[in-house]
Scaffold this motif. Structure first.
Motif, PDB file in Angstrom:
ATOM      1  N   PHE A   1      58.435  32.095  98.776  1.00 50.29           N
ATOM      2  CA  PHE A   1      59.495  32.235  99.477  1.00 50.29           C
ATOM      3  C   PHE A   1      60.852  32.627  98.707  1.00 50.29           C
ATOM      4  N   ALA A   2      60.837  32.979  97.485  1.00 52.81           N
ATOM      5  CA  ALA A   2      61.866  33.625  96.501  1.00 52.81           C
ATOM      6  C   ALA A   2      61.332  34.372  95.562  1.00 52.81           C
ATOM      7  N   PRO A   3      60.687  35.651  95.844  1.00 51.87           N
ATOM      8  CA  PRO A   3      60.195  36.175  94.749  1.00 51.87           C
ATOM      9  C   PRO A   3      61.319  36.830  93.857  1.00 51.87           C
ATOM     10  N   ASN A   4      61.222  36.837  92.737  1.00 58.17           N
ATOM     11  CA  ASN A   4      62.241  37.208  91.303  1.00 58.17           C
ATOM     12  C   ASN A   4      61.531  37.985  90.273  1.00 58.17           C
ATOM     13  N   PRO A   5      61.230  39.283  90.619  1.00 55.67           N
ATOM     14  CA  PRO A   5      60.704  40.108  89.477  1.00 55.67           C
ATOM     15  C   PRO A   5      61.785  40.263  88.669  1.00 55.67           C
ATOM     16  N   LEU A   6      61.050  40.589  87.289  1.00 57.44           N
ATOM     17  CA  LEU A   6      61.699  40.865  86.205  1.00 57.44           C
ATOM     18  C   LEU A   6      62.858  41.983  86.491  1.00 57.44           C
ATOM     19  N   GLN A   7      64.181  41.772  86.212  1.00 56.51           N
ATOM     20  CA  GLN A   7      65.187  42.948  86.499  1.00 56.51           C
ATOM     21  C   GLN A   7      65.769  43.506  84.983  1.00 56.51           C
ATOM     22  N   GLN A   8      65.041  43.137  83.869  1.00 51.87           N
ATOM     23  CA  GLN A   8      65.545  43.255  82.641  1.00 51.87           C
ATOM     24  C   GLN A   8      64.428  43.766  81.764  1.00 51.87           C
ATOM     25  N   ASN A   9      64.533  44.557  80.908  1.00 52.21           N
ATOM     26  CA  ASN A   9      63.573  44.927  79.943  1.00 52.21           C
ATOM     27  C   ASN A   9      63.932  44.295  78.635  1.00 52.21           C
ATOM     28  N   ILE A  10      62.936  43.677  78.009  1.00 48.59           N
ATOM     29  CA  ILE A  10      63.229  42.769  76.833  1.00 48.59           C
ATOM     30  C   ILE A  10      62.390  43.683  75.656  1.00 48.59           C
TER      31      ILE A  10
ATOM     32  N   THR B   1      68.097  43.489  75.217  1.00 53.43           N
ATOM     33  CA  THR B   1      67.855  43.222  76.714  1.00 53.43           C
ATOM     34  C   THR B   1      68.614  44.252  77.390  1.00 53.43           C
ATOM     35  N   THR B   2      67.888  45.053  78.430  1.00 53.98           N
ATOM     36  CA  THR B   2      68.505  46.404  78.933  1.00 53.98           C
ATOM     37  C   THR B   2      68.218  46.074  80.311  1.00 53.98           C
ATOM     38  N   ALA B   3      69.189  46.237  81.296  1.00 50.21           N
ATOM     39  CA  ALA B   3      68.757  46.223  82.533  1.00 50.21           C
ATOM     40  C   ALA B   3      68.355  47.176  83.180  1.00 50.21           C
ATOM     41  N   VAL B   4      67.145  46.772  84.092  1.00 47.11           N
ATOM     42  CA  VAL B   4      66.257  47.822  84.586  1.00 47.11           C
ATOM     43  C   VAL B   4      67.157  48.644  85.880  1.00 47.11           C
ATOM     44  N   ALA B   5      67.271  50.020  85.840  1.00 46.90           N
ATOM     45  CA  ALA B   5      68.036  50.864  86.470  1.00 46.90           C
ATOM     46  C   ALA B   5      67.776  50.590  88.006  1.00 46.90           C
ATOM     47  N   PRO B   6      68.617  50.520  88.756  1.00 50.39           N
ATOM     48  CA  PRO B   6      68.716  50.477  90.030  1.00 50.39           C
ATOM     49  C   PRO B   6      67.959  51.619  90.700  1.00 50.39           C
ATOM     50  N   PRO B   7      67.312  51.614  91.981  1.00 51.65           N
ATOM     51  CA  PRO B   7      66.768  52.713  92.661  1.00 51.65           C
ATOM     52  C   PRO B   7      67.792  53.660  93.194  1.00 51.65           C
ATOM     53  N   PRO B   8      67.641  54.847  93.352  1.00 54.11           N
ATOM     54  CA  PRO B   8      68.541  55.843  93.649  1.00 54.11           C
ATOM     55  C   PRO B   8      68.985  55.767  95.038  1.00 54.11           C
ATOM     56  N   TRP B   9      68.696  54.681  95.790  1.00 52.44           N
ATOM     57  CA  TRP B   9      69.284  54.815  97.412  1.00 52.44           C
ATOM     58  C   TRP B   9      70.234  53.522  97.032  1.00 52.44           C
ATOM     59  N   SER B  10      70.096  52.727  96.009  1.00 60.38           N
ATOM     60  CA  SER B  10      70.845  51.390  95.831  1.00 60.38           C
ATOM     61  C   SER B  10      72.376  51.696  95.345  1.00 60.38           C
ATOM     62  N   ARG B  11      73.250  51.027  95.960  1.00 57.86           N
ATOM     63  CA  ARG B  11      74.647  51.263  95.635  1.00 57.86           C
ATOM     64  C   ARG B  11      75.181  50.435  94.252  1.00 57.86           C
ATOM     65  N   GLU B  12      73.988  49.662  93.825  1.00 54.61           N
ATOM     66  CA  GLU B  12      74.154  48.824  92.703  1.00 54.61           C
ATOM     67  C   GLU B  12      74.524  49.789  91.454  1.00 54.61           C
ATOM     68  N   SER B  13      75.000  49.171  90.424  1.00 50.88           N
ATOM     69  CA  SER B  13      75.430  49.845  89.116  1.00 50.88           C
ATOM     70  C   SER B  13      75.095  48.794  87.945  1.00 50.88           C
ATOM     71  N   GLY B  14      74.776  49.471  87.014  1.00 50.20           N
ATOM     72  CA  GLY B  14      74.407  48.635  85.701  1.00 50.20           C
ATOM     73  C   GLY B  14      74.248  49.447  84.304  1.00 50.20           C
ATOM     74  N   SER B  15      74.797  48.914  83.498  1.00 52.15           N
ATOM     75  CA  SER B  15      74.877  49.521  81.909  1.00 52.15           C
ATOM     76  C   SER B  15      73.314  49.702  81.422  1.00 52.15           C
ATOM     77  N   ALA B  16      73.245  50.954  81.290  1.00 49.81           N
ATOM     78  CA  ALA B  16      71.766  51.193  80.366  1.00 49.81           C
ATOM     79  C   ALA B  16      71.969  50.906  78.996  1.00 49.81           C
ATOM     80  N   GLN B  17      72.923  50.421  78.402  1.00 50.18           N
ATOM     81  CA  GLN B  17      72.947  50.055  76.815  1.00 50.18           C
ATOM     82  C   GLN B  17      72.457  48.736  76.834  1.00 50.18           C
ATOM     83  N   PRO B  18      71.505  48.366  75.542  1.00 48.94           N
ATOM     84  CA  PRO B  18      70.868  47.196  75.412  1.00 48.94           C
ATOM     85  C   PRO B  18      71.860  46.094  74.947  1.00 48.94           C
ATOM     86  N   GLN B  19      71.784  45.045  75.105  1.00 44.11           N
ATOM     87  CA  GLN B  19      72.801  43.934  74.469  1.00 44.11           C
ATOM     88  C   GLN B  19      71.772  43.244  73.534  1.00 44.11           C
TER      89      GLN B  19
END
Length: 215
Positions: free
Chosen positions: A74-83, A179-197
């Motif tokens: 009921f609440a799938p939560n795939p990983l959204q970060q590369n570690i 930790t690096t955020a997974v890039a959003p798909p091209p059709w998404s309006r989301e934005s995220g930093s590609a720089q690892p923390q």
């Protein structure tokens, strides 16, 4: 046989009572095992409930490690970060460069039709174990399993690197997690930093006891 004689119908096969008992028992066993397995998977991915908590140990025994699910019903939560996990060591000659441990695992998995379970999960699960038992602010242990998590992660790094670097014995090891955020798909309006923390852990002293049992 002449042309006017009709072929005899094939004799109907008759199962003996012992054979029917064996087939029936096998069918019941298979159905029972299937129901138990599906029930364990359901309790594993379902939200927290009384039945799942009561039989947690039995459910874990069925699921881990082969059938682990990284999502919840009921609440799938795939990983959204590369570690990624890196390590560097200290010797009498100084401090070495960072060694990309996770990159070693990825290189061993990519293109391999039958990748090792250790390459896929050992380092990742060791980091998850450490992260769940330590405060990310000051790296202090938050429970009694904290020292075990440190020892586990340290020994994995030392097994990869060895006892010496450039002929000098290793006296300390440090790990970090990027930790690096997974890039959003091209059709998404989301934005995220590609720089690892990066999260750097404190230096851990290394002695002969840390190599016990390591190949």
């Amino acid at each position: 046989m002449t042309s006017d004689q009709a072929p005899r119908p094939a004799a109907e096969r008759v199962w003996s009572l012992p054979a029917l008992a064996v087939l029936g028992t096998a069918g019941v066993v298979l159905l029972t095992c299937t129901a138990v397995f599906l029930g364990a998977v359901f309790l594993h991915v379902a939200p927290s409930n009384t039945l799942g908590q009561r039989y947690q140990a039995q459910v874990d025994g069925v699921i881990y490690p082969e059938f682990e699910q990284n999502w919840k019903l009921f609440a799938p939560n795939p990983l959204q970060q590369n570690i990624s996990v890196d390590a560097r060591v200290r010797t009498s000659e100084g401090t070495g460069e960072w060694i990309a441990l996770t990159a070693q695992d990825i290189a061993a998995i990519r293109g391999n039709p039958v990748p090792s379970h250790a390459d896929q999960n050992l380092l990742r699960r060791a980091w998850d174990f450490y992260d769940s038992t330590h405060d990310s602010q000051d790296e202090s242990a938050t429970g009694p399993r904290g020292p075990l998590a440190v020892e586990y992660l340290k020994r994995i790094a030392l097994q990869r690197i060895g006892r010496t670097v450039g002929g000098s014995p290793i006296t300390g090891v440090e790990l970090r997690c990027g930790t690096t955020a997974v890039a959003p798909p091209p059709w998404s309006r989301e934005s995220g930093s590609a720089q690892p923390q990066y999260r750097e852990l404190p230096w851990w002293t290394v002695d002969d006891q840390d190599y016990r049992g390591l190949a």
